[in-house]
Every structure is written in structure tokens, then in C-alpha cells.
Scaffold this motif. Structure first.
Motif, PDB file in Angstrom:
ATOM      1  N   MET A   1       8.771  -2.120   8.919  1.00  0.00           N
ATOM      2  CA  MET A   1       9.357  -2.066   7.410  1.00  0.00           C
ATOM      3  C   MET A   1       8.906  -2.832   5.988  1.00  0.00           C
ATOM      4  O   MET A   1       8.906  -2.588   5.192  1.00  0.00           O
ATOM      5  N   ILE A   2       7.325  -2.993   6.624  1.00  0.00           N
ATOM      6  CA  ILE A   2       6.069  -3.979   5.127  1.00  0.00           C
ATOM      7  C   ILE A   2       6.441  -2.529   4.336  1.00  0.00           C
ATOM      8  O   ILE A   2       5.857  -2.852   2.956  1.00  0.00           O
ATOM      9  N   LYS A   3       6.541  -1.139   4.654  1.00  0.00           N
ATOM     10  CA  LYS A   3       5.768   0.184   3.871  1.00  0.00           C
ATOM     11  C   LYS A   3       7.043   0.297   3.091  1.00  0.00           C
ATOM     12  O   LYS A   3       6.909   1.095   2.348  1.00  0.00           O
ATOM     13  N   PHE A   4       8.122  -0.495   3.226  1.00  0.00           N
ATOM     14  CA  PHE A   4       9.251   0.336   2.784  1.00  0.00           C
ATOM     15  C   PHE A   4       9.662  -1.209   1.554  1.00  0.00           C
ATOM     16  O   PHE A   4      10.823  -1.982   2.025  1.00  0.00           O
ATOM     17  N   PRO A   5       9.445  -1.558   0.067  1.00  0.00           N
ATOM     18  CA  PRO A   5       9.726  -2.755  -0.170  1.00  0.00           C
ATOM     19  C   PRO A   5      11.193  -2.933  -0.919  1.00  0.00           C
ATOM     20  O   PRO A   5      11.768  -4.070  -0.429  1.00  0.00           O
ATOM     21  N   ILE A   6      11.114  -1.863  -1.227  1.00  0.00           N
ATOM     22  CA  ILE A   6      12.719  -1.594  -1.785  1.00  0.00           C
ATOM     23  C   ILE A   6      14.436  -1.462  -0.489  1.00  0.00           C
ATOM     24  O   ILE A   6      14.964  -2.298  -0.682  1.00  0.00           O
ATOM     25  N   ILE A   7      14.174  -1.314   0.525  1.00  0.00           N
ATOM     26  CA  ILE A   7      14.582  -1.488   1.203  1.00  0.00           C
ATOM     27  C   ILE A   7      14.939  -3.577   2.040  1.00  0.00           C
ATOM     28  O   ILE A   7      15.688  -3.883   2.101  1.00  0.00           O
ATOM     29  N   ARG A   8      13.394  -4.098   2.285  1.00  0.00           N
ATOM     30  CA  ARG A   8      13.659  -5.428   1.874  1.00  0.00           C
ATOM     31  C   ARG A   8      14.407  -6.191   1.163  1.00  0.00           C
ATOM     32  O   ARG A   8      14.898  -7.233   1.133  1.00  0.00           O
ATOM     33  N   VAL A   9      14.223  -5.897  -0.163  1.00  0.00           N
ATOM     34  CA  VAL A   9      14.416  -6.090  -1.526  1.00  0.00           C
ATOM     35  C   VAL A   9      16.138  -6.124  -1.711  1.00  0.00           C
ATOM     36  O   VAL A   9      17.066  -7.523  -1.629  1.00  0.00           O
ATOM     37  N   ILE A  10      16.354  -5.058  -1.327  1.00  0.00           N
ATOM     38  CA  ILE A  10      18.167  -4.382  -1.068  1.00  0.00           C
ATOM     39  C   ILE A  10      18.440  -5.617   0.242  1.00  0.00           C
ATOM     40  O   ILE A  10      19.709  -6.221   0.245  1.00  0.00           O
ATOM     41  N   THR A  11      18.199  -5.804   1.375  1.00  0.00           N
ATOM     42  CA  THR A  11      18.736  -6.529   2.225  1.00  0.00           C
ATOM     43  C   THR A  11      18.610  -7.585   2.111  1.00  0.00           C
ATOM     44  O   THR A  11      19.539  -8.801   2.594  1.00  0.00           O
ATOM     45  N   LYS A  12      17.757  -8.188   0.945  1.00  0.00           N
ATOM     46  CA  LYS A  12      17.970  -9.929   0.803  1.00  0.00           C
ATOM     47  C   LYS A  12      18.862 -10.154   0.072  1.00  0.00           C
ATOM     48  O   LYS A  12      19.865 -11.461   0.049  1.00  0.00           O
ATOM     49  N   LEU A  13      19.172  -8.887  -1.132  1.00  0.00           N
ATOM     50  CA  LEU A  13      20.305  -9.530  -2.059  1.00  0.00           C
ATOM     51  C   LEU A  13      21.693  -8.959  -1.212  1.00  0.00           C
ATOM     52  O   LEU A  13      22.918  -9.787  -1.908  1.00  0.00           O
ATOM     53  N   LEU A  14      21.601  -8.052  -0.301  1.00  0.00           N
ATOM     54  CA  LEU A  14      23.334  -7.800   0.194  1.00  0.00           C
ATOM     55  C   LEU A  14      23.082  -8.669   1.603  1.00  0.00           C
ATOM     56  O   LEU A  14      24.881  -8.949   1.569  1.00  0.00           O
ATOM     57  N   ILE A  15      22.813  -9.544   2.586  1.00  0.00           N
ATOM     58  CA  ILE A  15      22.709 -10.605   3.037  1.00  0.00           C
ATOM     59  C   ILE A  15      24.137 -11.207   2.958  1.00  0.00           C
ATOM     60  O   ILE A  15      24.432 -12.075   2.892  1.00  0.00           O
ATOM     61  N   PRO A  16      23.567 -11.769   1.460  1.00  0.00           N
ATOM     62  CA  PRO A  16      24.892 -13.702   1.383  1.00  0.00           C
ATOM     63  C   PRO A  16      25.994 -12.398   0.644  1.00  0.00           C
ATOM     64  O   PRO A  16      26.951 -13.344   0.979  1.00  0.00           O
ATOM     65  N   TYR A  17      25.917 -11.552  -0.018  1.00  0.00           N
ATOM     66  CA  TYR A  17      27.615 -10.822   0.142  1.00  0.00           C
ATOM     67  C   TYR A  17      27.857 -10.474   1.027  1.00  0.00           C
ATOM     68  O   TYR A  17      29.479 -10.994   1.557  1.00  0.00           O
ATOM     69  N   ILE A  18      27.416 -10.676   2.554  1.00  0.00           N
ATOM     70  CA  ILE A  18      28.186 -10.157   3.923  1.00  0.00           C
ATOM     71  C   ILE A  18      28.159 -11.109   4.490  1.00  0.00           C
ATOM     72  O   ILE A  18      29.795 -10.972   5.208  1.00  0.00           O
ATOM     73  N   LEU A  19      27.380 -12.569   4.839  1.00  0.00           N
ATOM     74  CA  LEU A  19      28.532 -13.714   4.860  1.00  0.00           C
ATOM     75  C   LEU A  19      29.486 -14.055   4.275  1.00  0.00           C
ATOM     76  O   LEU A  19      30.309 -14.910   5.072  1.00  0.00           O
ATOM     77  N   LEU A  20      29.285 -13.668   3.604  1.00  0.00           N
ATOM     78  CA  LEU A  20      30.253 -14.323   1.909  1.00  0.00           C
ATOM     79  C   LEU A  20      31.896 -13.595   2.370  1.00  0.00           C
ATOM     80  O   LEU A  20      32.723 -14.364   2.578  1.00  0.00           O
ATOM     81  N   PHE A  21      31.489 -12.615   2.473  1.00  0.00           N
ATOM     82  CA  PHE A  21      32.725 -12.136   2.976  1.00  0.00           C
ATOM     83  C   PHE A  21      32.887 -12.145   4.770  1.00  0.00           C
ATOM     84  O   PHE A  21      34.069 -12.310   5.055  1.00  0.00           O
ATOM     85  N   ALA A  22      31.811 -12.185   5.612  1.00  0.00           N
ATOM     86  CA  ALA A  22      32.236 -12.704   6.848  1.00  0.00           C
ATOM     87  C   ALA A  22      32.844 -14.563   7.009  1.00  0.00           C
ATOM     88  O   ALA A  22      33.854 -14.015   7.572  1.00  0.00           O
ATOM     89  N   PHE A  23      33.101 -15.412   5.654  1.00  0.00           N
ATOM     90  CA  PHE A  23      33.196 -16.264   6.037  1.00  0.00           C
ATOM     91  C   PHE A  23      35.027 -16.484   5.704  1.00  0.00           C
ATOM     92  O   PHE A  23      35.826 -17.059   6.001  1.00  0.00           O
ATOM     93  N   TYR A  24      35.527 -15.323   4.581  1.00  0.00           N
ATOM     94  CA  TYR A  24      36.466 -15.224   4.121  1.00  0.00           C
ATOM     95  C   TYR A  24      36.830 -15.206   5.121  1.00  0.00           C
ATOM     96  O   TYR A  24      37.947 -14.728   5.135  1.00  0.00           O
ATOM     97  N   VAL A  25      35.963 -13.477   6.013  1.00  0.00           N
ATOM     98  CA  VAL A  25      37.357 -12.775   6.609  1.00  0.00           C
ATOM     99  C   VAL A  25      37.934 -14.301   8.105  1.00  0.00           C
ATOM    100  O   VAL A  25      39.197 -13.910   8.015  1.00  0.00           O
ATOM    101  N   GLN A  26      37.006 -15.293   7.944  1.00  0.00           N
ATOM    102  CA  GLN A  26      37.224 -15.736   8.825  1.00  0.00           C
ATOM    103  C   GLN A  26      38.066 -16.789   8.567  1.00  0.00           C
ATOM    104  O   GLN A  26      39.160 -17.404   9.746  1.00  0.00           O
TER     105      GLN A  26
END
Length: 145
Positions: A1-26
């Protein structure tokens, strides 16, 4: 995935929100149907997304397989421990009514709420760790024992 920097940046932006939603559901899952299983799958999906984008070695540094193995057992112990605690207090297995009289503290929730919360936490930990370990097994094509 080194060739896809946009995917890497978007993933770094999305993961905290995914984790926050997981804690909300929990933490709000005990007010609705379930919560622990759904939160566990959401939390594991954040870890799996990280592993898919940044590689298996990167996710193993964040969540080492030995820690995930221990968390599988911890989740089951939290679930079963809640049931055995209710039996030790004179009730049936997972009879949360006995917790009402035993943990009468102004900062702790009582009875049903405390019992369901502990069970859902145990389920969430177990589901997260099992889903992550399944990803490790498929991604590395080896068996973790």
C-alpha cells in the motif's frame, strides 16, 4: 500500500472515529439489544483495516498476537466471572438482582445495569480479540496456538 498514499492518509483519519464509535456502542449497548458483540466487531474492523493498509507487521506491533491471545481469555473470564460472582452472592448464574444489594455504592451502577455492563464488556473483549486473531491466521496463513 506504499503506492497509495491517499488510502493511507484516509485510513489514519478514519480509524479514530471507528474506535470512538465502537466505544459508543459498547458503553451504550446495555440500553438496547446487545452492544458487546457489535462493539467488538467494530473495534476489530478498525484493527483489521489498519492491518490491511499498513501490513501485517504493523498491526502485530500495535496488537501483538500474544496480547490478543490473553485478551481472548480475559473476555471469557469477565463474562464467566460475573456469573460466578452472582452465584457467590447467593443468586443463580448471571442473576443480576443479587448485585443490587451487594454493590450499593453511590458511584457504581446497581444490579441489572452493572451485571449487563460487565457481561457486555466481556463479550466485547472476546469478540475483538477473536476477530483479530482470525485476521492474523488468514493474513499470515499460519496457525497461532
Amino acid at each position: 500500500m506504499i503506492k497509495f498514499p491517499i488510502i493511507r492518509v484516509i485510513t489514519k483519519l478514519l480509524i479514530p472515529y471507528i474506535l470512538l464509535f465502537a466505544f459508543y456502542v459498547q458503553f451504550h449497548g446495555d440500553y438496547g439489544p446487545g452492544g458487546g458483540f457489535q462493539a467488538g466487531v467494530i473495534f476489530a474492523s478498525a484493527l483489521i483495516l489498519y492491518g490491511l493498509v499498513f501490513g501485517l507487521d504493523a498491526i502485530k506491533r500495535v496488537a501483538p498476537p500474544i496480547v490478543i491471545e490473553k485478551l481472548m481469555a480475559v473476555g471469557v473470564l469477565v463474562y464467566a466471572g460475573t456469573g460466578f460472582a452472582t452465584m457467590m452472592l447467593g443468586g443463580n448464574f448471571l442473576d443480576y438482582d443479587v448485585l443490587e444489594h451487594s454493590f450499593n455504592h453511590k458511584y457504581l451502577p446497581g444490579g441489572q445495569h452493572l451485571g449487563i455492563f460487565l457481561v457486555e464488556v466481556g463479550v466485547g473483549i472476546t469478540v475483538t480479540s477473536v476477530m483479530t486473531m482470525i485476521f492474523y491466521a488468514f493474513a499470515s496463513r499460519s496457525r497461532f496456538v
